[in-house]
Scaffold this active site. Structure first.
Site, PDB file in Angstrom:
ATOM      1  N   SER A   2       0.797  -1.146   0.197  1.00  0.00           N
ATOM      2  CA  SER A   2      -0.271  -0.441   0.139  1.00  0.00           C
ATOM      3  C   SER A   2       0.871   1.602  -0.069  1.00  0.00           C
ATOM      4  O   SER A   2       0.607   2.336  -0.145  1.00  0.00           O
ATOM      5  CB  SER A   2      -0.562  -0.147   1.410  1.00  0.00           C
ATOM      6  OG  SER A   2      -0.285   0.371   2.224  1.00  0.00           O
ATOM      7  N   GLY A   4       2.453   1.892   2.852  1.00  0.00           N
ATOM      8  CA  GLY A   4       2.336   2.136   4.188  1.00  0.00           C
ATOM      9  C   GLY A   4       3.128   1.039   5.023  1.00  0.00           C
ATOM     10  O   GLY A   4       4.554   1.169   4.629  1.00  0.00           O
ATOM     11  N   ASP A   6       3.370  -1.126   7.558  1.00  0.00           N
ATOM     12  CA  ASP A   6       3.165  -2.057   7.703  1.00  0.00           C
ATOM     13  C   ASP A   6       3.219  -3.494   6.785  1.00  0.00           C
ATOM     14  O   ASP A   6       4.075  -4.105   6.874  1.00  0.00           O
ATOM     15  CB  ASP A   6       1.918  -2.613   8.530  1.00  0.00           C
ATOM     16  CG  ASP A   6       1.598  -1.727   9.729  1.00  0.00           C
ATOM     17  OD1 ASP A   6       1.839  -1.451  10.554  1.00  0.00           O
ATOM     18  OD2 ASP A   6       0.202  -1.292   9.522  1.00  0.00           O
ATOM     19  N   CYS A 101     -15.294  -6.075   2.064  1.00  0.00           N
ATOM     20  CA  CYS A 101     -13.417  -5.631   2.163  1.00  0.00           C
ATOM     21  C   CYS A 101     -12.368  -6.651   1.620  1.00  0.00           C
ATOM     22  O   CYS A 101     -11.765  -7.255   0.991  1.00  0.00           O
ATOM     23  CB  CYS A 101     -12.901  -4.323   1.690  1.00  0.00           C
ATOM     24  SG  CYS A 101     -11.287  -4.124   1.140  1.00  0.00           S
ATOM     25  N   CYS A 199     -11.874   4.160   3.996  1.00  0.00           N
ATOM     26  CA  CYS A 199     -10.919   4.713   3.046  1.00  0.00           C
ATOM     27  C   CYS A 199     -11.677   5.725   2.023  1.00  0.00           C
ATOM     28  O   CYS A 199     -10.619   5.751   0.757  1.00  0.00           O
ATOM     29  CB  CYS A 199     -10.027   3.405   1.958  1.00  0.00           C
ATOM     30  SG  CYS A 199     -10.914   2.276   0.435  1.00  0.00           S
TER      31      CYS A 199
END
Length: 361
Positions: A2, A4, A6, A101, A199
């Site tokens: 993503s 990000g 993590d 999702c 999101c």
């Protein structure tokens, strides 16, 4: 991937352990109505997949030496998650798009893409832990970081999926993940903001999104506000804009405190009552999934909100129809539970193990 912290640390950890990794970035649908399209600096963005996130994810993969793929899931996300979200409100419920999702996109079409690419595992940055038994069964447990626990959103996973999933961050808390990023030389991740909330719209709550997207003449109309005795107390501005347990903003003046108790979709009536009337002793479930593939027995720890406290309860099966082959599952709470929201998910734990869950109705 993503872009990000993590997912980036997840990739670096697996690479260190000897896995041959590739990074896959998902392009998802974003609300197109909140940006000025004539301003070239502004364009529809999903919080999880902006152009900046795409470029950041690509740069991390380049730094780690990983192949990078970008997949377009906009249409699938719109149909499976956003439209599902809107339809839930039309039916008088409060749906959970993140649960949906995970089921249909991340561990649905992305999982299939993983298999199409010839990969052995789909690895994500979820804070959850997998334990594999000698007999081949896989258990899903809450991770070390209780504040970041994401198992509530993962109860729809099956054994076939769990056997092909990796959650490398399950043994770490967030602060340790940040230190790992430094150790891997990923200094660009320091201070990077996390995307929070749903999101596909920019606001913190969904009310403005519903106003932009739903049609007043079809999806929400003004109607009566009644108490539990059926007495009219006022008028509401549309059922989708109220949540169970809400006290402020009902616009009923004077008298004792009243809370949204439930909605009557057929009559377009908002029903309010005292705080005591918010408590339920049981709740029915639909679209139930148990990670073992079997209906468990006994007493469980129960969570009815992603960040809610754990309570105690048990499952109850009630035969439906004349054949007794079909059953309806309900959860009986040891102590009445406050503000049950139809459309939200209820999950069951045994200790740290996620047993399963379903949608409350």
């Amino acid at each position: 991937m993503s872009g990000g912290l993590d997912s980036s640390v997840t990739a670096a950890l697996l690479q260190k352990e000897g896995y041959d990794c590739i990074g896959v970035y998902m392009n998802l649908w974003a609300d197109p109505t909140v940006f000025d399209l004539e301003d070239k600096k502004k364009f529809p963005q999903n919080k999880c997949c902006s152009i900046g996130s795409l470029m950041f994810a690509r740069s991390i993969c380049q730094k780690l030496g990983l192949p990078f793929y970008s997949v377009n899931f906009e249409e699938a996300f719109k149909g499976n998650v956003v439209d599902f979200f809107l339809e839930g409100f039309r039916q008088g419920e409060t749906p959970n798009p993140c649960v949906r999702c995970n089921k249909t996109v991340k561990f649905g079409i992305l999982f299939k893409k993983m298999e199409e690419l010839g990969c052995d595992f789909l690895a994500t940055g979820h804070y959850a832990k997998l334990l594999r038994d000698e007999d081949g069964m896989v258990q899903l447990h809450r991770g070390k970081d209780k504040a970041k626990d994401q198992t509530y959103f993962l109860y729809n996973l099956t054994q076939n999926q769990l056997k092909k999933i990796l959650f490398p961050l399950g043994d770490f808390d967030k602060s340790e993940v940040r230190e790992l990023a430094k150790g891997f030389g990923l200094k660009e991740l320091e201070g990077k903001r996390e995307s929070q909330g749903v999101c596909f719209y920019p606001e913190k709550t969904y009310f403005e999104f519903l106003k932009r997207t739903m049609k007043p003449e079809e999806d929400f109309k003004a109607g009566a506000i009644e108490n539990t005795a059926g007495e009219k107390l006022g008028e509401h501005g549309g059922l989708p804009f109220y949540t169970i347990g809400q006290r402020k903003g009902i616009r009923i003046g004077g008298g004792p405190a009243l809370y949204v108790n439930r909605t009557d979709k057929l009559r377009n009536v908002l029903i309010v009552g005292s705080e005591d009337e918010l408590y339920a002793k049981s709740i029915r479930l639909r679209e139930v999934n148990f990670l073992s593939g079997k209906v468990p027995k006994g007493t469980f720890d129960i969570r009815v909100r992603s960040q809610g406290r754990l309570s105690k309860g048990r499952l109850q099966s009630t035969p439906t129809g004349t054949s007794n082959k079909k059953v309806e599952l309900s959860v009986i709470f040891d102590k009445p539970e406050r503000s049950i929201m139809p459309g939200q998910s209820l999950v069951l734990y045994r200790g740290t193990e996620l047993v399963g869950g379903g949608i409350m109705c």
